[in-house]
Design an enzyme around this catalytic site. Structure first.
Site, PDB file in Angstrom:
ATOM      1  N   GLY A 143      46.515  -6.136   5.422  1.00 48.86           N
ATOM      2  CA  GLY A 143      47.830  -6.111   6.033  1.00 48.86           C
ATOM      3  C   GLY A 143      48.718  -5.055   5.413  1.00 48.86           C
ATOM      4  O   GLY A 143      48.262  -3.971   5.033  1.00 48.86           O
TER       5      GLY A 143
ATOM      6  N   LYS B 291      36.742  -4.010  -0.150  1.00 48.44           N
ATOM      7  CA  LYS B 291      37.790  -4.751   0.545  1.00 48.44           C
ATOM      8  C   LYS B 291      37.875  -6.121  -0.120  1.00 48.44           C
ATOM      9  O   LYS B 291      37.103  -7.028   0.208  1.00 48.44           O
ATOM     10  CB  LYS B 291      37.490  -4.885   2.038  1.00 48.44           C
ATOM     11  CG  LYS B 291      38.663  -5.448   2.840  1.00 48.44           C
ATOM     12  CD  LYS B 291      38.375  -5.412   4.338  1.00 48.44           C
ATOM     13  CE  LYS B 291      39.527  -6.020   5.130  1.00 48.44           C
ATOM     14  NZ  LYS B 291      40.719  -5.155   5.149  1.00 48.44           N
TER      15      LYS B 291
ATOM     16  N   GLY C 199      45.023   1.134  10.999  1.00 50.43           N
ATOM     17  CA  GLY C 199      43.861   1.981  10.755  1.00 50.43           C
ATOM     18  C   GLY C 199      43.469   2.131   9.300  1.00 50.43           C
ATOM     19  O   GLY C 199      42.831   3.118   8.926  1.00 50.43           O
ATOM     20  N   LYS C 200      43.807   1.139   8.475  1.00 48.79           N
ATOM     21  CA  LYS C 200      43.442   1.223   7.054  1.00 48.79           C
ATOM     22  C   LYS C 200      41.930   1.346   6.869  1.00 48.79           C
ATOM     23  O   LYS C 200      41.470   2.153   6.062  1.00 48.79           O
ATOM     24  CB  LYS C 200      43.950  -0.010   6.292  1.00 48.79           C
ATOM     25  CG  LYS C 200      45.449  -0.075   6.114  1.00 48.79           C
ATOM     26  CD  LYS C 200      45.859  -1.192   5.162  1.00 48.79           C
ATOM     27  CE  LYS C 200      45.335  -2.563   5.568  1.00 48.79           C
ATOM     28  NZ  LYS C 200      45.854  -3.016   6.883  1.00 48.79           N
ATOM     29  N   THR C 201      41.174   0.532   7.593  1.00 51.67           N
ATOM     30  CA  THR C 201      39.721   0.567   7.429  1.00 51.67           C
ATOM     31  C   THR C 201      39.152   1.896   7.899  1.00 51.67           C
ATOM     32  O   THR C 201      38.261   2.467   7.257  1.00 51.67           O
ATOM     33  CB  THR C 201      39.052  -0.585   8.199  1.00 51.67           C
ATOM     34  OG1 THR C 201      39.533  -1.832   7.694  1.00 51.67           O
ATOM     35  CG2 THR C 201      37.548  -0.541   8.048  1.00 51.67           C
TER      36      THR C 201
ATOM     37  N   ASN D 260      48.437   8.300  10.967  1.00 48.60           N
ATOM     38  CA  ASN D 260      47.377   7.883  11.889  1.00 48.60           C
ATOM     39  C   ASN D 260      48.000   7.401  13.190  1.00 48.60           C
ATOM     40  O   ASN D 260      48.674   6.370  13.230  1.00 48.60           O
ATOM     41  CB  ASN D 260      46.539   6.766  11.257  1.00 48.60           C
ATOM     42  CG  ASN D 260      45.358   6.375  12.118  1.00 48.60           C
ATOM     43  OD1 ASN D 260      44.715   7.221  12.725  1.00 48.60           O
ATOM     44  ND2 ASN D 260      45.069   5.088  12.180  1.00 48.60           N
TER      45      ASN D 260
ATOM     46  N   GLU E  41      40.510  -1.083  -0.214  1.00 42.42           N
ATOM     47  CA  GLU E  41      41.371  -1.297   0.956  1.00 42.42           C
ATOM     48  C   GLU E  41      42.112  -2.627   0.843  1.00 42.42           C
ATOM     49  O   GLU E  41      41.494  -3.679   0.661  1.00 42.42           O
ATOM     50  CB  GLU E  41      40.548  -1.295   2.247  1.00 42.42           C
ATOM     51  CG  GLU E  41      41.413  -1.486   3.482  1.00 42.42           C
ATOM     52  CD  GLU E  41      40.608  -1.825   4.725  1.00 42.42           C
ATOM     53  OE1 GLU E  41      41.196  -2.366   5.682  1.00 42.42           O
ATOM     54  OE2 GLU E  41      39.392  -1.558   4.736  1.00 42.42           O
ATOM     55  N   GLY E  42      43.425  -2.578   0.961  1.00 38.53           N
ATOM     56  CA  GLY E  42      44.229  -3.789   0.937  1.00 38.53           C
ATOM     57  C   GLY E  42      44.121  -4.567   2.237  1.00 38.53           C
ATOM     58  O   GLY E  42      43.320  -4.241   3.116  1.00 38.53           O
TER      59      GLY E  42
ATOM     60  N   ASP F  38      35.204  -4.846   9.034  1.00 32.24           N
ATOM     61  CA  ASP F  38      35.772  -3.823   8.160  1.00 32.24           C
ATOM     62  C   ASP F  38      34.873  -3.585   6.954  1.00 32.24           C
ATOM     63  O   ASP F  38      34.672  -2.442   6.520  1.00 32.24           O
ATOM     64  CB  ASP F  38      37.164  -4.235   7.674  1.00 32.24           C
ATOM     65  CG  ASP F  38      38.172  -4.331   8.810  1.00 32.24           C
ATOM     66  OD1 ASP F  38      37.863  -3.869   9.921  1.00 32.24           O
ATOM     67  OD2 ASP F  38      39.267  -4.873   8.576  1.00 32.24           O
TER      68      ASP F  38
END
Length: 216
Positions: A120, A38, A15-17, A177, A117-118, A56
């Site tokens: 993986g 990103k 759930g990073k995005t 999350n 945002e990274g 994303d």
């Protein structure tokens, strides 16, 4: 307020995005000019005009209130939905962290806050020499860790925290999350992480719930 945050996760599909986009929205609501970035996106789709575009990236752009060129928001785009360094190899490219750094620095002149945002997890390779962790060191901005709350998350989270701290980076906080709707003993896992991670928990997001954050 002039600041930036690097969003990393305990794994892929945690759930990073979603969290990164929600953070951008949070800062926009607070009255800041905020933009999502990103740097590397795999699993892009080809648009009718021949442009590779990632869902994303679309989510981050929709959350932002700063207009910026796609090449700044997402310098590297790959069609295969695989690890970035492998996708780059398959397409005959090389991910240059210096180019990413330059794109970030340009974005930082356009916005009060840049949410990066990274890809993986924290140690995912980008090329033969560098990982996401190395990129985070180059950017040298505070990190927010997204913990995918599912079985095994305690080990994944604590190992990632150790890796962040070992590089002298600042862990501003973390977000729990829930990615498994049937995760057993969710509350107990959450308490365990709160006890063992010195950085504050900025938010707890239940299964399919809206994200909200608390910054001190």
């Amino acid at each position: 307020m002039q600041s930036s945050y690097f969003i990393t996760g305990t794994d892929t599909n945690v759930g990073k995005t979603y969290i990164a986009s929600a953070l951008v929205k949070h800062f926009v609501r607070a009255g800041y000019q905020a933009v999502g970035m990103k740097p590397i996106a795999s699993g892009c789709n080809l648009t009718p005009d021949g442009e590779l575009l990632n869902d994303d990236v679309l989510a981050l752009r929709a959350a932002s209130n700063v207009s910026a060129p796609l090449d700044l928001i997402n310098p590297y785009r790959f069609a295969p939905a695989i690890a970035p360094h492998i996708a780059a190899e398959q397409t005959g490219q090389d991910i240059d962290c210096t180019q990413i750094m330059q794109a970030y620095q340009h974005l930082a002149t356009l916005a009060d806050i840049v949410v990066v945002e990274g890809a993986g997890g924290f140690l995912v390779p980008l090329n033969a020499q560098h990982t996401i962790a190395d990129l985070a060191v180059m950017l040298n901005i505070p990190i927010i860790l997204v913990v995918g709350m599912r079985l095994g998350c305690i080990n994944h989270a604590l190992l990632t925290v150790e890796a962040i701290q070992a590089r002298g980076l600042t862990l501003t906080g973390w977000v729990a999350n829930q990615v498994d709707s049937e995760m057993p003993v969710f509350a107990e896992n959450l308490v365990t992480l709160q006890q063992r991670i010195a950085a504050p928990c900025l938010g707890v997001v239940g299964w399919q719930q809206e994200a909200s954050f608390s910054f001190s």
